[in-house]
Structures are given as C-alpha cells and as structure tokens.
Design a protein around this motif. Structure first.
Motif, mmCIF file in Angstrom:
data_model
loop_
_atom_site.group_PDB
_atom_site.id
_atom_site.type_symbol
_atom_site.label_atom_id
_atom_site.label_comp_id
_atom_site.label_asym_id
_atom_site.label_seq_id
_atom_site.Cartn_x
_atom_site.Cartn_y
_atom_site.Cartn_z
ATOM 1 N N LEU A 144 0.837 -1.201 0.000
ATOM 2 C CA LEU A 144 0.000 0.000 0.000
ATOM 3 C C LEU A 144 0.873 1.253 0.000
ATOM 4 O O LEU A 144 0.632 2.191 -0.767
ATOM 5 C CB LEU A 144 -0.933 0.015 1.214
ATOM 6 C CG LEU A 144 -1.690 1.321 1.387
ATOM 7 C CD1 LEU A 144 -3.162 1.115 1.061
ATOM 8 C CD2 LEU A 144 -1.518 1.857 2.793
ATOM 9 N N CYS A 145 1.898 1.265 0.842
ATOM 10 C CA CYS A 145 2.761 2.444 0.936
ATOM 11 C C CYS A 145 3.537 2.674 -0.359
ATOM 12 O O CYS A 145 3.632 3.813 -0.834
ATOM 13 C CB CYS A 145 3.706 2.310 2.128
ATOM 14 S SG CYS A 145 2.856 2.373 3.728
ATOM 15 N N SER B 259 2.642 1.707 -3.365
ATOM 16 C CA SER B 259 1.673 2.154 -4.373
ATOM 17 C C SER B 259 1.295 3.618 -4.179
ATOM 18 O O SER B 259 1.224 4.378 -5.143
ATOM 19 C CB SER B 259 0.400 1.300 -4.298
ATOM 20 O OG SER B 259 0.656 -0.029 -4.614
ATOM 21 N N GLU B 260 1.040 4.006 -2.947
ATOM 22 C CA GLU B 260 0.632 5.379 -2.670
ATOM 23 C C GLU B 260 1.744 6.365 -2.992
ATOM 24 O O GLU B 260 1.506 7.394 -3.619
ATOM 25 C CB GLU B 260 0.194 5.531 -1.209
ATOM 26 C CG GLU B 260 -0.100 6.944 -0.792
ATOM 27 C CD GLU B 260 -1.146 7.640 -1.663
ATOM 28 O OE1 GLU B 260 -1.052 8.880 -1.809
ATOM 29 O OE2 GLU B 260 -2.044 6.972 -2.198
ATOM 30 N N GLY C 146 2.229 6.488 -6.698
ATOM 31 C CA GLY C 146 1.036 7.158 -7.236
ATOM 32 C C GLY C 146 1.095 8.663 -7.050
ATOM 33 O O GLY C 146 0.674 9.426 -7.927
ATOM 34 N N ASN C 147 1.624 9.111 -5.916
ATOM 35 C CA ASN C 147 1.768 10.554 -5.700
ATOM 36 C C ASN C 147 2.763 11.171 -6.676
ATOM 37 O O ASN C 147 2.561 12.300 -7.137
ATOM 38 C CB ASN C 147 2.195 10.843 -4.265
ATOM 39 C CG ASN C 147 1.028 10.834 -3.303
ATOM 40 O OD1 ASN C 147 -0.132 10.812 -3.705
ATOM 41 N ND2 ASN C 147 1.336 10.820 -2.022
ATOM 42 N N THR D 292 -10.222 12.426 -4.306
ATOM 43 C CA THR D 292 -8.819 12.191 -3.996
ATOM 44 C C THR D 292 -8.523 12.713 -2.597
ATOM 45 O O THR D 292 -9.367 13.339 -1.967
ATOM 46 C CB THR D 292 -7.898 12.906 -5.000
ATOM 47 O OG1 THR D 292 -8.131 14.318 -4.911
ATOM 48 C CG2 THR D 292 -8.143 12.436 -6.430
ATOM 49 N N GLY E 208 -4.966 8.998 0.215
ATOM 50 C CA GLY E 208 -3.811 8.117 0.164
ATOM 51 C C GLY E 208 -2.821 8.318 1.286
ATOM 52 O O GLY E 208 -2.410 7.358 1.938
ATOM 53 N N LEU E 209 -2.422 9.553 1.541
ATOM 54 C CA LEU E 209 -1.467 9.783 2.622
ATOM 55 C C LEU E 209 -2.103 9.539 3.982
ATOM 56 O O LEU E 209 -1.407 9.164 4.928
ATOM 57 C CB LEU E 209 -0.885 11.190 2.545
ATOM 58 C CG LEU E 209 0.271 11.349 1.573
ATOM 59 C CD1 LEU E 209 0.754 12.796 1.551
ATOM 60 C CD2 LEU E 209 1.428 10.423 1.899
ATOM 61 N N LEU F 200 -1.614 5.896 4.412
ATOM 62 C CA LEU F 200 -0.213 5.660 4.730
ATOM 63 C C LEU F 200 0.061 6.061 6.178
ATOM 64 O O LEU F 200 0.700 5.319 6.922
ATOM 65 C CB LEU F 200 0.674 6.450 3.773
ATOM 66 C CG LEU F 200 2.176 6.253 3.957
ATOM 67 C CD1 LEU F 200 2.854 6.173 2.600
ATOM 68 C CD2 LEU F 200 2.769 7.361 4.780
#
Length: 143
Positions: free
Chosen positions: A42-43, A45-46, A49-50, A96, A99-100, A103
C-alpha cells in the motif's frame, strides 16, 4: 520496470513512474519480502502514485525497501523538490486526498528528505509482532 537491485537485505528499483508499473512493483516487493505484505505494498503504491499525480507520468523514481531493527522502511525518491506531500482532510465527496491518510494510519512514522537533486518520501512500518498487530490493524509483513 527499469532495474531491480537485490542486495539480499534491501530492494532497490529504478523505474519511470507510469500507472502500469505499479502492479509489477507491488509484485516485486511481495516476492522480495517473501510473504504477503499488504501494508508495505500500500505504501509503495501510494508514494509512487503521488509521484505520478503530482510530479508527472514518466518521472524517474527510485524505490527502496529495507528491513532492520524490527522495521520495514519504504523510500520513494523523485527529482521534484517542490511537489511536497501533505495530509489533507478529504470530505465524503472528494475523489482524492485519502492516500497519505491511509499511509499515515499504517506507518509508524513518515516524512520527506529534500536533497539537491530532488526529494525522498519515506515511511517506516512495524513488522509482525509490533504495535501494528493490534486488533484491527495489519502488520507490515507476515513472515
């Protein structure tokens, strides 16, 4: 995926940040760690992605995953010093901005290191048996 370096302890991958590279990157991380590692994946990918979203598709990135002292550290370096990540409060209608926050919820800590040629966004996760194994939370990687 450009190049994968496996030093038996650390994983380092250099790639161009395109959406199609993210699933392959998750697979490489899972294989390197030798077990399902949902939080680490997940981290990764995030953070990649950022880079795609805020720096731009095709930006060169270096992803590093290392384990030491009961922690798994994820680092994603990119060439843009200005596009700094920050937690935002996404409303129920926002598409959006979560995501963070995800994380931040799974990582023990995270931050940004700025350098002359860009920045590195990093996070650290506990391994199995640490605080992340509390009820309702997953571990960074189940060995």
């Amino acid at each position: 995926m450009s190049e994968v370096y496996d030093t038996s302890v650390d994983l380092e991958v250099e790639l161009l940040a395109f959406p199609k590279a993210v699933p392959e990157l998750r697979r490489v991380v899972r294989e390197h760690l030798g077990a399902p590692c949902a939080d680490v994946q997940l981290c990764v990918s995030e953070l990649v992605g950022n880079v795609i979203r805020h720096v731009g598709e095709g930006a060169p990135v270096r992803v590093r995953v290392s384990r030491a002292g009961g922690l798994t550290r994820v680092e994603v370096a990119d060439p843009d010093q200005r596009a700094l990540p920050g937690l935002v409060r996404a409303t129920a209608d926002d598409e959006t901005g979560r995501g963070l926050a995800l994380l931040d919820a799974v990582a023990l800590r995270w931050g940004v290191e700025q350098g002359a040629s860009g920045k590195t966004v990093w996070c650290e996760l506990g391994e199995a048996g640490t605080v992340l194994d509390a009820p309702g939370q997953g571990s960074a990687c189940v060995p």
